[in-house]
Scaffold this motif. Structure first.
Motif, PDB file in Angstrom:
ATOM      1  N   ILE A  95      -7.006   3.110   3.774  1.00 45.65           N
ATOM      2  CA  ILE A  95      -6.147   2.741   2.636  1.00 45.65           C
ATOM      3  C   ILE A  95      -6.524   3.481   1.353  1.00 45.65           C
ATOM      4  O   ILE A  95      -5.782   3.432   0.380  1.00 45.65           O
ATOM      5  CB  ILE A  95      -6.164   1.222   2.370  1.00 45.65           C
ATOM      6  CG1 ILE A  95      -7.597   0.704   2.293  1.00 45.65           C
ATOM      7  CG2 ILE A  95      -5.363   0.474   3.398  1.00 45.65           C
ATOM      8  CD1 ILE A  95      -7.688  -0.725   1.861  1.00 45.65           C
TER       9      ILE A  95
ATOM     10  N   ARG B  30     -13.125   2.173   3.385  1.00 46.37           N
ATOM     11  CA  ARG B  30     -11.678   1.939   3.220  1.00 46.37           C
ATOM     12  C   ARG B  30     -10.909   3.221   3.494  1.00 46.37           C
ATOM     13  O   ARG B  30      -9.930   3.535   2.809  1.00 46.37           O
ATOM     14  CB  ARG B  30     -11.391   1.457   1.791  1.00 46.37           C
ATOM     15  CG  ARG B  30     -11.992   0.120   1.459  1.00 46.37           C
ATOM     16  CD  ARG B  30     -11.943  -0.177  -0.026  1.00 46.37           C
ATOM     17  NE  ARG B  30     -12.399  -1.527  -0.302  1.00 46.37           N
ATOM     18  CZ  ARG B  30     -13.677  -1.887  -0.373  1.00 46.37           C
ATOM     19  NH1 ARG B  30     -14.629  -0.979  -0.203  1.00 46.37           N
ATOM     20  NH2 ARG B  30     -14.021  -3.137  -0.610  1.00 46.37           N
TER      21      ARG B  30
ATOM     22  N   TYR C  77       0.830  -1.197   0.000  1.00 47.99           N
ATOM     23  CA  TYR C  77       0.000   0.000   0.000  1.00 47.99           C
ATOM     24  C   TYR C  77       0.872   1.256   0.000  1.00 47.99           C
ATOM     25  O   TYR C  77       1.993   1.247   0.509  1.00 47.99           O
ATOM     26  CB  TYR C  77      -0.902   0.022   1.236  1.00 47.99           C
ATOM     27  CG  TYR C  77      -2.069  -0.929   1.161  1.00 47.99           C
ATOM     28  CD1 TYR C  77      -3.023  -0.796   0.168  1.00 47.99           C
ATOM     29  CD2 TYR C  77      -2.232  -1.942   2.096  1.00 47.99           C
ATOM     30  CE1 TYR C  77      -4.101  -1.660   0.100  1.00 47.99           C
ATOM     31  CE2 TYR C  77      -3.308  -2.806   2.037  1.00 47.99           C
ATOM     32  CZ  TYR C  77      -4.244  -2.664   1.033  1.00 47.99           C
ATOM     33  OH  TYR C  77      -5.304  -3.512   0.960  1.00 47.99           O
TER      34      TYR C  77
ATOM     35  N   SER D 136      -8.482  -3.975  -1.972  1.00 46.25           N
ATOM     36  CA  SER D 136      -8.685  -2.786  -2.788  1.00 46.25           C
ATOM     37  C   SER D 136      -7.944  -1.618  -2.154  1.00 46.25           C
ATOM     38  O   SER D 136      -7.721  -1.597  -0.961  1.00 46.25           O
ATOM     39  CB  SER D 136     -10.179  -2.455  -2.854  1.00 46.25           C
ATOM     40  OG  SER D 136     -10.870  -3.483  -3.508  1.00 46.25           O
ATOM     41  N   GLY D 137      -7.580  -0.645  -2.978  1.00 44.29           N
ATOM     42  CA  GLY D 137      -6.953   0.548  -2.427  1.00 44.29           C
ATOM     43  C   GLY D 137      -5.829   1.053  -3.298  1.00 44.29           C
ATOM     44  O   GLY D 137      -5.673   0.644  -4.452  1.00 44.29           O
ATOM     45  N   SER D 138      -5.058   1.951  -2.720  1.00 47.76           N
ATOM     46  CA  SER D 138      -3.980   2.597  -3.464  1.00 47.76           C
ATOM     47  C   SER D 138      -2.680   1.850  -3.210  1.00 47.76           C
ATOM     48  O   SER D 138      -2.056   1.995  -2.174  1.00 47.76           O
ATOM     49  CB  SER D 138      -3.869   4.050  -2.995  1.00 47.76           C
ATOM     50  OG  SER D 138      -2.973   4.748  -3.806  1.00 47.76           O
ATOM     51  N   TRP D 139      -2.276   1.041  -4.159  1.00 41.00           N
ATOM     52  CA  TRP D 139      -1.066   0.233  -4.038  1.00 41.00           C
ATOM     53  C   TRP D 139       0.085   0.902  -4.785  1.00 41.00           C
ATOM     54  O   TRP D 139      -0.122   1.745  -5.651  1.00 41.00           O
ATOM     55  CB  TRP D 139      -1.268  -1.157  -4.647  1.00 41.00           C
ATOM     56  CG  TRP D 139      -2.170  -2.063  -3.866  1.00 41.00           C
ATOM     57  CD1 TRP D 139      -3.533  -2.028  -3.847  1.00 41.00           C
ATOM     58  CD2 TRP D 139      -1.784  -3.142  -3.005  1.00 41.00           C
ATOM     59  NE1 TRP D 139      -4.015  -3.024  -3.020  1.00 41.00           N
ATOM     60  CE2 TRP D 139      -2.970  -3.717  -2.497  1.00 41.00           C
ATOM     61  CE3 TRP D 139      -0.559  -3.678  -2.623  1.00 41.00           C
ATOM     62  CZ2 TRP D 139      -2.967  -4.801  -1.624  1.00 41.00           C
ATOM     63  CZ3 TRP D 139      -0.558  -4.765  -1.749  1.00 41.00           C
ATOM     64  CH2 TRP D 139      -1.737  -5.305  -1.259  1.00 41.00           C
TER      65      TRP D 139
ATOM     66  N   SER E 245       1.358   0.071   4.630  1.00 39.16           N
ATOM     67  CA  SER E 245       2.448   0.495   3.746  1.00 39.16           C
ATOM     68  C   SER E 245       3.811   0.254   4.384  1.00 39.16           C
ATOM     69  O   SER E 245       4.830   0.271   3.701  1.00 39.16           O
ATOM     70  CB  SER E 245       2.291   1.984   3.415  1.00 39.16           C
ATOM     71  OG  SER E 245       2.398   2.748   4.592  1.00 39.16           O
TER      72      SER E 245
ATOM     73  N   SER F 125      -4.508   9.106  -0.402  1.00 40.80           N
ATOM     74  CA  SER F 125      -3.673   7.906  -0.507  1.00 40.80           C
ATOM     75  C   SER F 125      -3.035   7.783  -1.881  1.00 40.80           C
ATOM     76  O   SER F 125      -2.254   6.873  -2.116  1.00 40.80           O
ATOM     77  CB  SER F 125      -4.541   6.669  -0.284  1.00 40.80           C
ATOM     78  OG  SER F 125      -5.511   6.594  -1.318  1.00 40.80           O
TER      79      SER F 125
END
Lengths: 488, 391
Positions: A239, A236, A61, A95-98, A67, A300
């Motif tokens: 994240i 979420r 993340y 799910s999310g900002s990777w 992260s 994010s």
């Protein structure tokens, strides 16, 4: 005025295209994100710089507690046929900002780059007809078989060897088979109910839904925009984040494209008027039905593209200022012939340096554009436009695809900056965050002449007719070249 | 040594050595053990390594068990069906023109069901994401297949045991008790989300313990013919689970998915077993004492004794298990999966209030008792049927 929610992080274009430097190595990266999360992404990396022996790659993340705790990276060796090509798979478990952190090790030492990857579940899959028939057939077979086995067990299971079942035992077995059939059908019915509820719950929880975008126009010709709530985002918060951060110096990039002809195009930057509201004093607008795309980036680094429809009257409007821009173009029709030259102001033109081969979908392509003056000579007056050498918007004729791409690729600059910042002091990448991005490097070198060419790495997500708006800044004026492309 | 299995039984057992356990019994036991330990390993794999493919060793152990059982039973069915020996021909049950032991048919059915779950599961992963839960619909199909394979092997063993003379029966009975212990071990894996010490002060723990487990315990105990069959089976379950807890952490392993909130360096085992043996002993005593009474009365008395002992034992045991004294390798309360942030460890060390109100808590115990009575009643009927199974 109407509003309509649609998709994320571009629209209908979920894959990531990127070029950048991992220390001494210039890498071009493509990441195919999975349709459902948790899922497996595929990556392809090619290096313009020879000498890489291995690549270490790991997803983590960008923001939040997660992260800080990456798993050990996977080690990827060059492909057998091409020592500068690497490919493999990445597990994205939420799910999310990777970010996908890529460390290249080779003859020139090592270097690391962090590529932002927004991960979100897009859709469930309908069961293929063949698989459906197969499973249904197996279910029937298993139902009949288990009823038969239960009947046989009742009829003969307790008999001595050689003993034959009596008529009474046979009748009793038939009754047990009937009861078993009722029980099995009941279990299947309950199972089916549970399956539907379970699948719907899971889809409801997982599948990305963009916040609604409310669009209204006040009598003074000012457009008001309101970002609606999204359960997907709020559930979420750690994240994905709900706060907004600027991308290229703006919290929102607003695109108005007249439907269906795409003959009017506006790239505007509304001002924030509240926590979730924006306003824009519209420029002179030609009336019609417009598709609205609003690009925003969360704290994010997760990008959202909000979508709405709006009917606008002819508006006298205010003159364009700052980074706002517009373009007029002939109507896009299915019979339109793809063009490789687009007129700009004062007799200049933009040339699409297309390769001879047909355009295909789902593959990394380079889009190179050259700006020429009236005499056909490359111009020397290009300037950075919002910190980048250029911006390109790829829009499918049915508006099912919208992608806002830069020379560094399809990622938002703000997300890249956040991802690079997480590399930390121990990273072997000794550059300042974002310094290696072509667009940013050009911004820093604005005192020297910029090349007359700008190129974008991108891949069409599906076949069809596309219109490409390519925006550059020349001698203080924002110019937009409009190109059409048929993709197989 | 005396002849162990009567001459008239099928499968051409006369070719077996006189004192030998039939090869297909060994094969079935290996298959069921492989499936059960594979399931345990798979759960541990998800908690430790995370990255899941069709080819993980744990999955291979499960598939191997299913295939071995299905092939064994298919062989039995075909060899019986096409045997020229009239005794063998008439010794099995008849299904769709085929002849063979009931257990063989059920095991083969379970094998096909397990196979069916594979494309279903694959589609489910693509459509709804990789596994993050035990009880997804395709997993339930797989679970039904595993249950059928396991139950089929039980029927196979019981039918041989019921035909055997006393010497052979003693040997077969020991194997049978082991097999049943493995099946309880397997069943407890499936309901492990409700076996947690943090739920030992909630009614849901007792409801789940009263639903299904008593059926298996009483049926298998009755079929074993052993006076304390349920106690032995429950003890084997506890021993196997404790062995998993103590042995798995000896193997080094590292997560391959992130974020890695807990720095795992070895295989993470499942929790310490619930204290089932005392409750099983209670039901053995009750059923031995009231064996000549009606089935309903037996079920009511057994359920009451079973639940009462479970509460008396598990309530204080829960207090101990969430205390610092249990955070060691022996009781395993110090093991956490890589996905668990240290900030959430405390959740494993405090009771969860599954039923928010006292009324719901009380109703939960009513459900538990009713479930227990129903489970015991079914188990008594099934056990009686098992003890008369010949084919």
């Amino acid at each position: 005025m109407t509003l309509a929610p649609v998709c994320a992080a571009h629209v209908g274009s979920p894959d990531v295209y990127f070029q950048g430097d991992a220390g001494p190595y210039h890498l071009v990266v493509m990441i195919r994100t999975p349709q459902m999360i948790p899922g497996v992404a595929e990556f392809e990396i090619s290096s313009d710089t020879p000498g890489i022996r291995e690549i270490k790659i790991v997803p983590l993340y960008i923001a939040g507690e997660g992260s800080k705790y990456p798993p050990p990276p996977d080690i990827v060796n060059p492909s057998a046929g091409d020592p500068q090509f690497f490919s493999g798979k990445l597990w994205l478990m939420g799910s999310g900002s990777w970010q996908v952190r890529i460390e290249a090790n080779g003859d020139k030492g090592s270097g690391t780059v962090a590529v932002p990857v927004p991960a979100y579940a897009r859709n469930t899959l309908a069961m293929q007809r063949g698989l459906g028939f197969l499973l249904f057939g197996l279910m029937l077979l298993l139902v009949i078989a288990i009823v038969s086995i239960v009947g046989a067990a009742k009829r003969e299971g307790q008999l001595q060897s050689g003993e034959q079942p009596t008529p009474r035992q046979r009748r009793s077995a038939r009754l047990v088979m009937a009861a078993a059939l009722v029980a099995v059908v009941g279990i299947l019915a309950l199972g089916n109910m549970w399956w539907r509820v379970s699948a719907a719950k899971r889809a409801n929880r997982m599948i990305y839904v963009a916040p609604k975008l409310g669009v209204t126009l006040d009598p003074a010709g000012r457009m008001n925009l309101e970002i609606g709530d999204s359960k997907w985002h709020s559930s979420r918060a750690d994240i994905v984040g709900t706060a907004l951060i600027p991308d290229h110096g703006h919290l929102m990039h607003l695109f108005l494209i007249r439907e269906p002809a795409m003959d009017r195009f506006y790239h505007l930057h509304p001002d924030r008027s509240g926590l979730t509201t924006f306003t824009d004093d519209l420029p002179p607008i030609a009336g019609g039905h417009y598709k609205v795309f609003a690009d925003i980036v969360r704290a994010s680094g997760f990008p959202d593209t909000l979508v709405a429809d709006v009917d606008l009257p002819d508006l006298p409007g205010k003159p364009l200022t700052g980074d706002d821009a517009e373009a007029n173009a002939p109507a896009l029709t299915e019979s339109a012939r793809p063009n490789t030259s687009a007129p700009l102001s004062n007799g200049a033109r933009m040339i699409w340096e297309r390769e001879a081969m047909p355009l295909v979908s789902d593959r990394l392509l380079w889009f190179k554009f050259r700006v020429e003056d009236t005499s056909g000579q490359p111009v020397t007056s290009l300037e950075p436009y919002m910190g980048m050498a250029g911006h390109a918007e790829f829009i499918r004729s049915d508006f099912s695809v919208f992608a806002h791409v830069h020379p560094d690729g399809s990622i938002p600059m703000a997300a890249y900056t956040l991802a690079e910042a997480t590399l930390g002091a121990d990273s072997s990448s000794d550059k300042a965050p974002a310094e290696d991005m072509p667009g940013m490097a050009m911004m820093k070198s604005s005192g020297t002449p910029m090349p007359s060419e700008v190129s974008f790495p991108y891949g069409f997500p599906k076949p069809g007719l596309y219109r490409i708006f390519v925006q550059v800044k020349r001698a203080g004026k924002i110019e937009t070249g409009v190109f059409d492309a048929k993709v197989n | 040594m005396a002849q162990t299995v009567s001459r008239s039984v099928p499968y051409d057992l006369s070719r077996e050595r006189a004192s030998a356990i039939p090869w297909f019994i060994w094969s079935g036991i290996v298959a069921v053990s492989s499936i059960a330990f594979g399931l345990y390993w798979d759960i541990s794999w998800h908690q430790t390594i995370g990255r899941d493919t069709f080819w993980t060793p744990a999955h291979l152990a499960i598939h191997f068990g299913g295939i071995l059982a299905a092939f064994t039973c298919s062989y039995l069915i075909f060899s019986n069906t096409f045997s020229r020996d009239p005794a063998a021909q008439s010794a099995g049950v008849r299904v769709w023109g085929f002849r063979g032991p009931v257990g063989a048919f059920l095991t083969a059915w379970g094998g096909v069901t397990m196979l069916t779950s594979a494309p279903f599961d694959n589609w489910w992963h693509n459509s709804f994401g990789l596994d993050v839960e035990i009880l997804s619909p395709p997993h339930v199909v797989l679970g039904i297949g595993i249950l059928a394979v396991s139950t089929g092997v039980v029927l196979l063993l019981v039918s041989v045991m019921n035909r055997a003379d006393s010497d052979a029966r003693a040997k077969l009975s020991r194997l049978f008790l082991y097999l049943c212990g493995v099946l309880i071990f397997q069943h407890m894996i499936l309901v492990s989300e409700y076996n947690d010490p943090t739920l030992m002060h909630s009614a849901i723990f007792y409801t789940v313990a009263a639903l299904g487990t008593p059926t298996l315990l009483v049926a298998y105990a009755r079929a074993s013919g052993h006076r304390y069959g349920a106690t032995i089976i429950a003890s084997i379950y506890m021993l196997l689970t404790a062995a998993g807890l103590w042995i798995l952490p000896l193997f080094s392993a590292h997560p391959r998915l992130g974020p890695v909130y807990t720095n795992v360096t070895h295989m993470v085992p499942m929790a310490f077993p619930i204290l089932l043996a005392p409750a099983a002993f209670g039901l053995d005593v009750v059923l031995n004492r009231f064996s000549n009474r009606s089935r309903w009365l037996q079920a009511v008395l057994a359920a009451t004794a079973y639940l009462a002992i479970l509460v008396i034992v598990s309530w204080p045991w829960g207090d101990f298990m969430i205390s610092p004294a249990a955070r060691n390798w022996f009781f395993g309360q110090n093991y956490f999966a890589y996905q668990v942030p240290p900030s959430e460890y405390h959740l494993a060390w405090e009771f969860e209030r599954f039923e928010p109100t006292r009324a719901q808590f009380a109703m939960g115990f009513v459900y538990a008792w009713v479930s227990g009575v129903a489970s015991f009643f079914v188990g008594i009927i099934f056990g009686n049927w098992l003890s008369r199974l010949r084919r």
